[in-house]
Design an enzyme around this catalytic site. Sequence first.
Site, PDB file in Angstrom:
ATOM      1  N   SER A 274       0.834  -1.197   0.000  1.00 29.23           N
ATOM      2  CA  SER A 274       0.000   0.000   0.000  1.00 29.23           C
ATOM      3  C   SER A 274       0.875   1.255   0.000  1.00 29.23           C
ATOM      4  O   SER A 274       1.652   1.466  -0.917  1.00 29.23           O
ATOM      5  CB  SER A 274      -0.941  -0.028   1.206  1.00 29.23           C
ATOM      6  OG  SER A 274      -1.971   0.922   1.067  1.00 29.23           O
TER       7      SER A 274
ATOM      8  N   LYS B 290     -21.885  16.247   7.584  1.00 29.99           N
ATOM      9  CA  LYS B 290     -20.845  16.436   8.589  1.00 29.99           C
ATOM     10  C   LYS B 290     -20.623  15.183   9.416  1.00 29.99           C
ATOM     11  O   LYS B 290     -19.509  14.931   9.900  1.00 29.99           O
ATOM     12  CB  LYS B 290     -21.211  17.617   9.509  1.00 29.99           C
ATOM     13  CG  LYS B 290     -20.107  18.014  10.459  1.00 29.99           C
ATOM     14  CD  LYS B 290     -18.866  18.459   9.698  1.00 29.99           C
ATOM     15  CE  LYS B 290     -17.754  18.876  10.650  1.00 29.99           C
ATOM     16  NZ  LYS B 290     -16.527  19.231   9.927  1.00 29.99           N
TER      17      LYS B 290
END
Length: 266
Positions: A116, A168
């Site tokens: 990764s 949010k």
Amino acid sequence: MFSRRHPYLFFLLVFSAIIAGSSVVLSLLSFVVLDQSEIGFGEKVGVIELNGVIADSKQIIEQIKNFRDNDSVKSIVLRIDSPGGAVGPSQEIYREIRKTIEVKKVIASLGSIAASGGYYIAAEADGIVSNPGTITGSIGVILVYTNLEALFEKIGLRPVVLKSGEYKDMASPVRKMTDTERKLLQEFSDKIHTQFIDDVAQGRNISSTQVREIADGRIFSGEKAKDLGLVDRLGNLEDAIEWAGRLGGIKGEISVIYPPEEKLPF
């Protein structure tokens, strides 16, 4: 005579003298015993170690810059032993390597794992050396969250959320994710994934299409990664140092230095 009349004061003076003398000796040693980066002469290969989860880039970037600006360091080996980590720091180190290869050769040496973000960073180096069994690849992006809504209901907790925008609290663990939120997060993940693919393609000088074919998050052995063009050579750290030294123009025996260890204040 003084020691008999004032034994405590005498002891305090002697103790203070010992402390003062020790401080002077330690101060002198700090000048006499130099860091590895300050000793030795001639041309060298600088070795930087990146270990563990990538959460911050500051220290590695500083070490790369220091070796890049050091005229006695002719090339750099970045030893990577990392399963990956945060996207931002990985991209910052990748960019710093991109700047450095314009000045000096950089070779990535893959240890037990370089997956990764660990591979993301290695991809921009001039060359990559891996062990046959190194865990590498894992070109992908993952976003994970846990939904605790059922658990909260079971124990009688009712979370209350106040927010200033519709998204949010996206991926909140206290409620189910909406279809729109899932779509937004998937788009975000796909965008980062494309950046990863494009950067690997640029660093390895292969097409993005070729990278995308194997960029599904799977891991490879170092041997398989070499067959796929993700790695240049099979070997260990010493092989990487040898390669970097020759690319840097070093003749004969190659000297190696590491960044100085951080010193604690006295």
